[in-house]
Motif scaffolding. Structure first.
Motif, PDB file in Angstrom:
ATOM      1  N   THR A 117       0.832  -1.203   0.000  1.00  0.00           N
ATOM      2  CA  THR A 117       0.000   0.000   0.000  1.00  0.00           C
ATOM      3  C   THR A 117       0.866   1.253   0.000  1.00  0.00           C
ATOM      4  O   THR A 117       1.805   1.373   0.781  1.00  0.00           O
ATOM      5  CB  THR A 117      -0.901   0.022   1.244  1.00  0.00           C
TER       6      THR A 117
ATOM      7  N   LEU B  76      -3.990   5.008  -0.836  1.00  0.00           N
ATOM      8  CA  LEU B  76      -3.346   4.590  -2.078  1.00  0.00           C
ATOM      9  C   LEU B  76      -2.487   5.718  -2.643  1.00  0.00           C
ATOM     10  O   LEU B  76      -1.421   5.463  -3.233  1.00  0.00           O
ATOM     11  CB  LEU B  76      -4.389   4.176  -3.122  1.00  0.00           C
TER      12      LEU B  76
ATOM     13  N   ALA C 193      -7.556  -0.203   2.605  1.00  0.00           N
ATOM     14  CA  ALA C 193      -6.625  -0.129   1.480  1.00  0.00           C
ATOM     15  C   ALA C 193      -5.506  -1.106   1.794  1.00  0.00           C
ATOM     16  O   ALA C 193      -4.820  -0.958   2.790  1.00  0.00           O
ATOM     17  CB  ALA C 193      -6.083   1.295   1.337  1.00  0.00           C
ATOM     18  N   TYR C 194      -5.324  -2.127   0.945  1.00  0.00           N
ATOM     19  CA  TYR C 194      -4.436  -3.220   1.340  1.00  0.00           C
ATOM     20  C   TYR C 194      -3.347  -3.555   0.331  1.00  0.00           C
ATOM     21  O   TYR C 194      -2.470  -4.366   0.607  1.00  0.00           O
ATOM     22  CB  TYR C 194      -5.262  -4.481   1.643  1.00  0.00           C
ATOM     23  N   ARG C 195      -3.387  -2.982  -0.838  1.00  0.00           N
ATOM     24  CA  ARG C 195      -2.311  -3.128  -1.814  1.00  0.00           C
ATOM     25  C   ARG C 195      -2.060  -1.782  -2.465  1.00  0.00           C
ATOM     26  O   ARG C 195      -2.735  -0.796  -2.168  1.00  0.00           O
ATOM     27  CB  ARG C 195      -2.676  -4.169  -2.892  1.00  0.00           C
ATOM     28  N   ASN C 196      -1.124  -1.733  -3.401  1.00  0.00           N
ATOM     29  CA  ASN C 196      -0.800  -0.457  -4.047  1.00  0.00           C
ATOM     30  C   ASN C 196      -1.932   0.081  -4.901  1.00  0.00           C
ATOM     31  O   ASN C 196      -2.058   1.299  -5.084  1.00  0.00           O
ATOM     32  CB  ASN C 196       0.474  -0.592  -4.887  1.00  0.00           C
TER      33      ASN C 196
ATOM     34  N   PHE D  64      -8.451  -1.700  -2.853  1.00  0.00           N
ATOM     35  CA  PHE D  64      -9.112  -1.467  -1.572  1.00  0.00           C
ATOM     36  C   PHE D  64     -10.462  -2.157  -1.560  1.00  0.00           C
ATOM     37  O   PHE D  64     -11.047  -2.456  -2.604  1.00  0.00           O
ATOM     38  CB  PHE D  64      -9.246   0.023  -1.249  1.00  0.00           C
TER      39      PHE D  64
END
Length: 257
Positions: free
Chosen positions: A40, A191, A151-154, A157
């Motif tokens: 993230t 993000l 929001a958990y990755r680049n 979410f």
């Protein structure tokens, strides 16, 4: 009778391990999925600027009955147009999907669901973002804290739409599209790299008790606790909280408007 406390913005979980996903060189339409499975905030500059990606696509996926309001999505696009440089435009691809048949979702289950259902990934000039509107609630809810999104990755979410529906639209509850917009924009703020989450701090405004959140109580990126006021009090004036000047400075310094 125990009173449920509503968190102003969702409880954020950091998935730095996501950047190490073993994708086995998986490709979609000739592009590696690994580019959208990083930590993230790591694509903050790519989302904000047009140095690499000239446009953005939002893949909005929802379970039937849990579609986000058109107002909330329009507000998100307006928010992004105001803060990012995407001369090629920002488009939304929205579709419904079969229910996973789960009442709650763990963090890893959310990731697995994305891996199985995401269809849009970064290309040479367009950056892709995945947004899942779930028909269940977070497995991380507690008696005094409710998770509305993460929001958990680049470029990923999740919004726990069932929770938002339960906490909005009724008597003495916030307007639904207003609550949706607030949570969605807060998550997208992460993000974009806020706060100290990929967009380097230009001033000391990270909340020491709630990392990756702004310490300005009126800011969109503020972590509101049960003692500091819940989301209802923050949007009681009928508008979505704005990013404060320090968060805006962070975004501008990292390639945004």
């Amino acid at each position: 009778m125990k009173k449920e406390i509503i968190v102003a913005f969702l409880f954020l979980f950091l998935f730095f391990s996501c950047s190490q996903d073993d994708t086995g060189g998986e490709m979609v339409n000739g592009y590696p999925v690994a580019n959208n499975r990083k930590s993230t905030g790591s694509s903050s500059k790519d989302l904000l600027s047009d140095a690499v990606f000239k446009s953005m696509v939002l893949e909005v996926v929802y379970v039937s009955g849990n579609e986000p309001s058109a107002t909330a999505i329009a507000n998100l696009v307006a928010f992004l147009n105001e803060r990012t440089y995407k001369p090629g435009g920002i488009r939304v691809v929205k579709r419904s999907i079969a229910s996973p048949q789960k009442t709650t979702f763990t963090n890893q289950e959310v990731i697995a669901f994305e891996n199985a259902n995401r269809t849009l990934y970064n290309t040479d000039s367009e950056i892709a973002v995945w947004a899942f509107f779930a028909d269940g609630e977070s497995a991380n809810n507690t008696s005094d804290r409710v998770v509305m999104g993460t929001a958990y990755r680049n470029t990923s979410f999740v919004i726990y739409q069932k929770t938002i529906q339960r906490l909005s639209g009724g008597a003495f509850q916030p307007n639904r599209s207003l609550l949706e917009t607030t949570v969605i924009e807060h998550e997208f703020g992460h993000l974009l790299g806020l706060t100290n989450f990929g967009a380097p701090l230009q001033s000391n405004h990270e909340d020491t008790e709630h990392e990756k959140h702004c310490n300005v109580e009126s800011c969109l990126m503020y972590w509101a606790t049960e003692t500091g006021g819940g989301v209802g009090s923050m949007i009681s004036g009928g508008s979505v909280p704005k990013l404060d000047s320090q968060c805006l400075a962070d975004l501008k310094a990292n390639g945004g408007k």
